[in-house]
Design a protein around this motif. Structure first.
Motif, short mmCIF file in Angstrom:
data_model
loop_
_atom_site.label_atom_id
_atom_site.label_comp_id
_atom_site.label_asym_id
_atom_site.label_seq_id
_atom_site.Cartn_x
_atom_site.Cartn_y
_atom_site.Cartn_z
N UNK A 161 0.69 -1.20 -0.08
CA UNK A 161 -0.16 0.16 0.00
C UNK A 161 1.07 1.34 0.01
N UNK A 162 2.32 1.05 -0.08
CA UNK A 162 3.07 2.55 -0.41
C UNK A 162 2.92 2.51 -1.80
N UNK A 163 3.49 3.85 -2.10
CA UNK A 163 3.58 4.02 -3.61
C UNK A 163 5.33 4.62 -3.75
N UNK A 164 5.51 4.95 -5.23
CA UNK A 164 6.76 5.52 -5.30
C UNK A 164 6.65 6.34 -6.69
N UNK A 165 7.18 7.32 -6.82
CA UNK A 165 7.03 8.13 -7.97
C UNK A 165 8.59 8.26 -8.67
N UNK A 166 8.99 7.39 -9.48
CA UNK A 166 10.34 7.78 -9.97
C UNK A 166 10.49 9.02 -10.99
N UNK A 167 11.46 9.42 -11.29
CA UNK A 167 11.70 10.43 -12.17
C UNK A 167 11.24 10.15 -13.60
N UNK A 168 11.77 8.96 -14.07
CA UNK A 168 11.60 8.47 -15.67
C UNK A 168 11.65 7.08 -15.75
#
Lengths: 322, 387
Positions: free
Chosen positions: A47-54
């Motif tokens: 239930x976590x999330x991550x936003x990579x740059x690209x």
């Protein structure tokens, strides 16, 4: 998420390598890395999330690379741990990328940084690896003014990209296009200003009578504006532009840019006109004068920033003009 | 204009076709008798116009009509709604001494973006009217046919004439450095002349096709039709068959040209996030104008090109990054849209933002061939020759 303009430069260069560009190396394009995903949050199992740059993807190689770009000399430990939790299924299921999971698919989490900071970033990654071992295997790619782009340490899971980045890609970073990623909220004003100036001239040409800072921000940022998830970020950019216009109105654009309305960033309070007294645009001496004034405005911002960035930033390619 | 007797209008496309067909026949007979290209009520002229007016497809008819009304006073015409969807007439009057002459322009906007405008008025008036209507609008543009497009077009028939021009005025103020040519010729040796020009190193770079004359014979008949296709989207037809003229226009304009503008330039190459879906996929590729006539001084070149003046009408903020590289944040003053150019000595790299009209690229490239290097090529993405 992108946090500074140095990141923007590194990411632009990575994207440029994925395009067919006759003036730049197309090494990643040639390996089939033509799908480029930006600003996408990946949901993780817990239930976590991550936003990579690209994220870049090659159907030919059946491979994806998740890029994290670092502007400074350290990493965000929590972001590294979350990136390590990305699973293969996320690429076709969440990112809709055209890869075949059951047919030798592989992916990498890679860090990209200023060539001079590679050693510091590696140390940070190795330290996080004590808690999450896979972080230690993340490849790290350095961006150098002299030698271009080259893997510093670690290996990619596909041999072709490993070879290409291992050998190094010679590229003049000043020739990397800005258009793929125009700016971010932390970009210096002189990098945002050309987009703002051209957009307000475009409005005047179309005889759109009034425009808001938010509208200019959206048109200047480009089509990825709707993918900025944080309203705070959007407001920050719009506010920065609003202030920039206020300053331009009082200085170089006095007589062209007016503020007939009142209100905040959403208020269509701005107006620009370059028509002559008879209401005719062409040929117009005013248009040429406006060009000169806009250039002077951008140059003044650059000059003001030059001192600041000379102290703050260490990427050699950051200073654009020779 | 309101009190004067207006000419009768054809209310449907079919009626217009019969009417224009009759005019073409009588016009052609007169042409054969007198060998004169232009007279009152003469040859059929078809103007190809790209329009950026409709944002609600279901309401295209009303949006176009509304637009035509907003322009009527400025350009001195009366817009008429005819009996079919997206079919209009513009009746434009102009004084010639004490007389007022009316020209009728039938606007077939069945493709709401790629219009076809027909008239049989005298070209001295119709060219002026259409030029004014299009040049002064940020919503309308001509179709622009680069050299390669026109030279391929003649493969659809017999190459029976050509027009050519070149002048480097926009890039040099020194009279001694100015290079100019303008010519028009017809006859079945046109291809030989064109080939000879192409084989000359100098003329290959300084002679751009401005028109081609294409002659086609009907199957099983001696009858023929001749069309002059101009680089700015005007086609003059000499012959007896409107259908044949229409067939040609549909093929090269509504099929080939539209495909390049909409599917390739705007669809595949424009840069941006393709849709509003959850995943932000960056689409598009840069486009390149590549040429042999190397730019000696980039700073002077970009100052001339992006001054905002005709013919290019590009206004820009230039950054000279280094001696042989400049970036220009530009506005296309014709349409009021932004785009970015990057200039190298032998190449111009162009980034068209998603949502910007692809016709901008066709216009820039065509004019570049007419004013800087007629051998220039346009490429982008997987396309080595976009035209």
């Amino acid at each position: 998420m992108i946090t500074s303009s140095k990141n923007v430069l590194i990411l632009r260069a990575l994207i440029a390598l994925c395009k067919r560009d006759i003036k730049l190396p197309s090494d990643l394009y040639d390996l089939g890395y033509t799908q480029v995903v930006m600003d996408k949050t990946i949901r993780l199992e817990d239930d976590r999330s991550v936003m990579p740059d690209l994220i870049i993807s090659s159907r030919k190689e059946n491979h994806c690379v998740v890029w994290e770009s670092k502007s400074g000399r350290s990493i965000d430990n929590d972001q590294a741990k979350r990136l390590a939790s990305i699973e293969a299924r996320a690429f076709p299921d969440q990112l809709m990328l055209n890869v075949k999971i059951e047919d030798g698919f592989a992916f990498d989490i890679a860090y990209a940084c200023d060539g001079k900071e590679c050693q510091n970033i590696r140390v940070d990654l190795d330290r996080v690896a004590r808690a999450v071992a896979s972080v230690g295997a993340f490849p790290l790619v350095g961006f150098h003014e002299e030698s271009g782009i080259k893997t510093h340490s670690g290996r990619f899971n596909k041999e072709n990209i490993n070879r290409v980045l291992g050998d190094g890609i010679s590229i003049d970073l000043r020739e990397v296009p800005t258009e793929y990623l125009r700016f971010d909220k932390d970009s210096p004003r002189s990098e945002i200003a050309p987009y703002v100036m051209t957009n307000i001239v475009a409005y005047a040409t179309r005889q759109d009578p009034r425009f808001s800072a938010e509208q200019i921000a959206k048109d200047s940022y480009g089509s990825s504006w709707d993918h900025i998830r944080s309203n705070t970020t959007k407001n920050e950019i719009a506010k920065k532009i609003d202030n920039m216009l206020l300053e331009a109105r009082q200085n170089e654009l006095d007589g062209y840019l007016t503020k007939p309305g009142r209100g905040g960033i959403r208020s269509p309070k701005w107006n620009l006109s370059y028509l002559n007294r008879r209401g005719i645009a062409f040929p117009s001496g005013r248009l040429k004068k406006l060009q000169k004034q806009c250039i002077e405005f951008v140059n003044r911002l650059k000059n003001e920033e030059a001192g600041i960035y000379a102290r703050q930033l260490r990427l050699p390619f950051f200073l654009e003009e020779e | 204009m309101g009190n004067l007797m207006k000419p009768d209008l054809q209310r449907t496309r079919l009626d217009m076709v019969y009417h224009l067909q009759d005019r073409m026949r009588s016009g052609y007979e007169r042409y054969l008798d007198e060998q004169k290209l232009e007279w009152e009520g003469g040859l059929l002229k078809t103007y190809l116009v790209e329009a950026d007016i409709v944002d609600k497809i279901n309401d295209s008819h009303n949006q176009i009509l509304k637009y035509l009304h907003t322009q009527a006073e400025s350009f001195n015409y009366s817009p008429e709604e005819l009996d079919e969807e997206n079919f209009f007439a513009l009746v434009a009057g102009s004084r010639s001494g004490r007389q007022v002459k009316f020209d009728i322009y039938y606007v077939d906007a069945s493709d709401y973006r790629f219009w076809v405008v027909y008239t049989v008025g005298h070209s001295s008036r119709t060219d002026k009217f259409m030029d004014k209507l299009v040049t002064n609008s940020t919503k309308l543009d001509n179709a622009w046919f680069p050299m390669q497009f026109l030279s391929k077009l003649v493969e659809k028939g017999f190459f029976n004439g050509l027009g050519g021009r070149f002048n480097n005025d926009p890039f040099t103020k020194e009279e001694d450095d100015q290079l100019k040519i303008s010519l028009k010729l017809w006859g079945n040796l046109a291809k030989d002349v064109f080939d000879a020009f192409q084989n000359s190193e100098r003329l290959r770079r300084m002679f751009s096709l401005s028109s081609v004359r294409l002659k086609r014979y009907f199957k099983g008949s001696d009858e023929s039709i001749t069309d002059d296709v101009n680089f700015f989207g005007k086609v003059t037809s000499m012959g007896q068959s409107f259908d044949s003229h229409l067939d040609l226009v549909n093929k090269f304009y509504k099929d080939e040209y539209k495909h390049k503008i909409v599917q390739i330039i705007e669809g595949e190459l424009a840069i941006g996030i393709a849709d509003k879906s959850d995943v932000a996929i960056l689409r598009g590729e840069p486009m390149f104008v590549r040429f042999g006539n190397s730019i000696p001084n980039i700073e002077l070149f970009v100052r001339s090109l992006f001054s905002g003046t005709a013919p290019f009408r590009l206004w820009g903020l230039q950054q000279i990054i280094k001696k042989d590289f400049a970036r220009i944040y530009a506005v296309d003053l014709h349409l009021g849209r932004t785009l970015t150019f990057e200039v190298f000595p032998d190449t111009i790299r162009i980034f068209l933002p998603l949502g910007t009209c692809g016709n901008t690229i066709a216009r820039f490239f065509t004019l570049f061939q007419h004013h800087y290097d007629s051998s220039a090529e346009l490429l982008g993405g997987k396309y080595d020759h976009l035209f």
